[in-house]
Design a protein around this motif. Structure first.
Motif, PDB file in Angstrom:
ATOM      1  N   LEU A 135      45.768  57.839  88.204  1.00 33.52           N
ATOM      2  CA  LEU A 135      46.810  56.851  88.482  1.00 33.52           C
ATOM      3  C   LEU A 135      46.163  55.489  88.658  1.00 33.52           C
ATOM      4  O   LEU A 135      45.407  55.269  89.609  1.00 33.52           O
ATOM      5  N   GLN A 136      46.444  54.571  87.750  1.00 30.78           N
ATOM      6  CA  GLN A 136      45.912  53.220  87.882  1.00 30.78           C
ATOM      7  C   GLN A 136      46.756  52.459  88.899  1.00 30.78           C
ATOM      8  O   GLN A 136      47.975  52.440  88.817  1.00 30.78           O
ATOM      9  N   THR A 137      46.092  51.854  89.860  1.00 26.42           N
ATOM     10  CA  THR A 137      46.815  51.147  90.910  1.00 26.42           C
ATOM     11  C   THR A 137      47.423  49.858  90.357  1.00 26.42           C
ATOM     12  O   THR A 137      46.853  49.220  89.473  1.00 26.42           O
ATOM     13  N   PRO A 138      48.595  49.470  90.849  1.00 29.72           N
ATOM     14  CA  PRO A 138      49.251  48.252  90.356  1.00 29.72           C
ATOM     15  C   PRO A 138      48.419  47.011  90.652  1.00 29.72           C
ATOM     16  O   PRO A 138      47.872  46.866  91.748  1.00 29.72           O
ATOM     17  N   VAL A 139      48.332  46.116  89.688  1.00 37.59           N
ATOM     18  CA  VAL A 139      47.578  44.879  89.890  1.00 37.59           C
ATOM     19  C   VAL A 139      48.308  43.939  90.842  1.00 37.59           C
ATOM     20  O   VAL A 139      47.720  42.997  91.372  1.00 37.59           O
ATOM     21  N   THR A 140      49.600  44.197  91.057  1.00 36.79           N
ATOM     22  CA  THR A 140      50.388  43.328  91.931  1.00 36.79           C
ATOM     23  C   THR A 140      50.235  43.692  93.400  1.00 36.79           C
ATOM     24  O   THR A 140      50.758  42.997  94.265  1.00 36.79           O
ATOM     25  N   GLN A 141      49.537  44.801  93.694  1.00 39.59           N
ATOM     26  CA  GLN A 141      49.355  45.229  95.069  1.00 39.59           C
ATOM     27  C   GLN A 141      47.884  45.162  95.457  1.00 39.59           C
ATOM     28  O   GLN A 141      47.002  45.317  94.616  1.00 39.59           O
ATOM     29  N   THR A 142      47.639  44.946  96.743  1.00 38.20           N
ATOM     30  CA  THR A 142      46.276  44.983  97.255  1.00 38.20           C
ATOM     31  C   THR A 142      45.951  46.415  97.661  1.00 38.20           C
ATOM     32  O   THR A 142      46.510  46.938  98.625  1.00 38.20           O
ATOM     33  N   VAL A 143      45.102  47.043  96.884  1.00 38.61           N
ATOM     34  CA  VAL A 143      44.699  48.425  97.156  1.00 38.61           C
ATOM     35  C   VAL A 143      43.175  48.428  97.198  1.00 38.61           C
ATOM     36  O   VAL A 143      42.518  48.288  96.162  1.00 38.61           O
ATOM     37  N   ASN A 144      42.623  48.543  98.395  1.00 40.96           N
ATOM     38  CA  ASN A 144      41.177  48.426  98.485  1.00 40.96           C
ATOM     39  C   ASN A 144      40.576  49.476  99.401  1.00 40.96           C
ATOM     40  O   ASN A 144      41.282  50.253 100.055  1.00 40.96           O
ATOM     41  N   CYS A 145      39.265  49.472  99.417  1.00 43.92           N
ATOM     42  CA  CYS A 145      38.511  50.403 100.246  1.00 43.92           C
ATOM     43  C   CYS A 145      37.437  49.605 100.978  1.00 43.92           C
ATOM     44  O   CYS A 145      36.722  48.808 100.365  1.00 43.92           O
ATOM     45  N   ILE A 243      50.995  58.192  95.270  1.00 47.20           N
ATOM     46  CA  ILE A 243      50.933  58.365  93.816  1.00 47.20           C
ATOM     47  C   ILE A 243      52.323  58.598  93.239  1.00 47.20           C
ATOM     48  O   ILE A 243      52.715  57.981  92.237  1.00 47.20           O
ATOM     49  N   LEU A 244      53.105  59.470  93.873  1.00 48.44           N
ATOM     50  CA  LEU A 244      54.459  59.757  93.386  1.00 48.44           C
ATOM     51  C   LEU A 244      55.344  58.512  93.461  1.00 48.44           C
ATOM     52  O   LEU A 244      56.158  58.268  92.565  1.00 48.44           O
ATOM     53  N   LYS A 245      55.204  57.728  94.523  1.00 48.41           N
ATOM     54  CA  LYS A 245      55.988  56.503  94.677  1.00 48.41           C
ATOM     55  C   LYS A 245      55.693  55.528  93.534  1.00 48.41           C
ATOM     56  O   LYS A 245      56.615  54.971  92.920  1.00 48.41           O
ATOM     57  N   ILE A 246      54.425  55.320  93.234  1.00 46.63           N
ATOM     58  CA  ILE A 246      54.045  54.398  92.155  1.00 46.63           C
ATOM     59  C   ILE A 246      54.537  54.912  90.808  1.00 46.63           C
ATOM     60  O   ILE A 246      55.043  54.142  89.972  1.00 46.63           O
ATOM     61  N   GLU A 247      54.421  56.208  90.584  1.00 48.16           N
ATOM     62  CA  GLU A 247      54.882  56.783  89.315  1.00 48.16           C
ATOM     63  C   GLU A 247      56.394  56.634  89.161  1.00 48.16           C
ATOM     64  O   GLU A 247      56.885  56.326  88.070  1.00 48.16           O
ATOM     65  N   ARG A 248      57.147  56.848  90.254  1.00 51.59           N
ATOM     66  CA  ARG A 248      58.599  56.683  90.182  1.00 51.59           C
ATOM     67  C   ARG A 248      58.963  55.235  89.869  1.00 51.59           C
ATOM     68  O   ARG A 248      59.863  54.971  89.063  1.00 51.59           O
ATOM     69  N   GLU A 249      58.274  54.286  90.503  1.00 51.50           N
ATOM     70  CA  GLU A 249      58.562  52.878  90.244  1.00 51.50           C
ATOM     71  C   GLU A 249      58.247  52.506  88.797  1.00 51.50           C
ATOM     72  O   GLU A 249      59.003  51.760  88.160  1.00 51.50           O
ATOM     73  N   ARG A 250      57.152  53.014  88.267  1.00 56.09           N
ATOM     74  CA  ARG A 250      56.795  52.713  86.876  1.00 56.09           C
ATOM     75  C   ARG A 250      57.796  53.328  85.907  1.00 56.09           C
ATOM     76  O   ARG A 250      58.190  52.706  84.915  1.00 56.09           O
ATOM     77  N   ASN A 251      58.203  54.546  86.180  1.00 52.16           N
ATOM     78  CA  ASN A 251      59.197  55.186  85.320  1.00 52.16           C
ATOM     79  C   ASN A 251      60.516  54.432  85.348  1.00 52.16           C
ATOM     80  O   ASN A 251      61.188  54.285  84.318  1.00 52.16           O
ATOM     81  N   ALA A 252      60.890  53.944  86.534  1.00 55.15           N
ATOM     82  CA  ALA A 252      62.142  53.191  86.653  1.00 55.15           C
ATOM     83  C   ALA A 252      62.055  51.875  85.874  1.00 55.15           C
ATOM     84  O   ALA A 252      63.028  51.474  85.212  1.00 55.15           O
ATOM     85  N   ARG A 253      60.905  51.208  85.941  1.00 60.80           N
ATOM     86  CA  ARG A 253      60.750  49.971  85.175  1.00 60.80           C
ATOM     87  C   ARG A 253      60.826  50.224  83.671  1.00 60.80           C
ATOM     88  O   ARG A 253      61.397  49.453  82.923  1.00 60.80           O
ATOM     89  N   GLU A 254      60.226  51.326  83.225  1.00 60.71           N
ATOM     90  CA  GLU A 254      60.260  51.644  81.798  1.00 60.71           C
ATOM     91  C   GLU A 254      61.684  51.926  81.323  1.00 60.71           C
ATOM     92  O   GLU A 254      62.043  51.636  80.184  1.00 60.71           O
TER      93      GLU A 254
END
Length: 258
Positions: A135-145, A243-254
């Motif tokens: 799952l590639q993280t969205p570039v619009t969000q800050t996801v860091n370690c 992961i499921l949340k991001i996938e649902r959002e991407r599917n909805a955008r598509e």
């Protein structure tokens, strides 16, 4: 064949199991490239070094250990190809990414069309999507370690690295090239994952592989694939929900519903 992913050149720098990704046996290389000819797979050929690219295909794998690449209908493209010191060829075969370099392409005529003859590559990089693309993280969000490090003087510092992709078993992070050393088997205890809408997750990371990525604009990035160790019991479900949340959002955008 025009997406950023397709045009990203990947260089394997180090891994726990090099043979998992690199094909070096000449017989296997010939078989793999011959399959590309049979399947008429489209190939993105990129100038290396450089950022020019064009679509081509393998025309033949010859018995004299050479291969033929299709030329272009545009003469200006053929001109820069024949001047290139090296081409990086990128394609996919049944959801497997195939990448190899060919040196000093020589222009010839093949069945009345421009083509280029080169020696067979000495190795082929072969990557399963499940091994490299999670799952590639969205570039619009800050996801860091956040990774704590010990300096040569014994002091502790922390470094924030961007998470490129994530799964239940680990993350890939963008390595600051001059700030940190990442090599297989290196371990980083006391790391903290920061995912949107999720409580910080503590874990220990162990490096499994390191790749250099070069996009079509020539921008380089080091990518380190890391495995989770000592992940808290509740953390796995938190990661899966993210992961499921991001996938649902991407599917909805598509579908145009987001």
């Amino acid at each position: 064949m025009s997406t950023d992913t397709d045009l990203t050149r990947i260089e394997l720098l180090s891994t726990e199991d090099d043979e998992r990704y690199q094909v070096r046996d000449p017989i296997e290389i010939r078989h793999l490239l011959s399959t590309l000819v049979t399947r008429r797979a489209l190939i993105t050929a990129r100038q290396n070094p450089g950022n020019q690219s064009f679509l081509t295909a393998l025309l033949a794998v010859n018995n004299d250990c050479t291969l033929l690449l299709d030329g272009s209908a545009e003469e200006t493209i053929n001109e820069w190809v024949q001047m290139a010191a090296q081409l990086t060829c990128i394609t996919q075969l049944q959801n497997v990414r195939i990448q190899f370099n060919v040196d000093t392409p020589v222009r010839i005529a093949y069945e009345g069309r421009p083509a280029f003859r080169t020696a067979l590559p000495g190795s082929v990089l072969r990557l399963q999507r499940r091994e490299f693309y999670r799952l590639q993280t969205p570039v619009t969000q800050t996801v860091n370690c956040i990774i704590p490090l010990s300096t040569t003087t014994g002091t502790q510092v922390t470094v924030s690295v961007r998470i490129i992709d994530i799964s239940g078993g680990g993350v890939a992070v963008a390595v600051p090239p001059r700030e940190m050393e990442f090599a297989p088997h290196m371990e980083f205890p006391g790391c903290t994952l920061h995912l949107p809408d999720v409580e910080p997750i503590s874990t220990r990371l162990v490096v499994r592989n390191v790749f250099r990525l070069v996009n079509r604009n020539g921008v380089e990035m080091l990518r380190a694939g890391c495995q989770f160790l000592d992940l808290p019991a509740h953390a796995d479900s938190q990661i899966q929900r993210y992961i499921l949340k991001i996938e649902r959002e991407r599917n909805a955008r598509e579908r145009g519903n987001y």
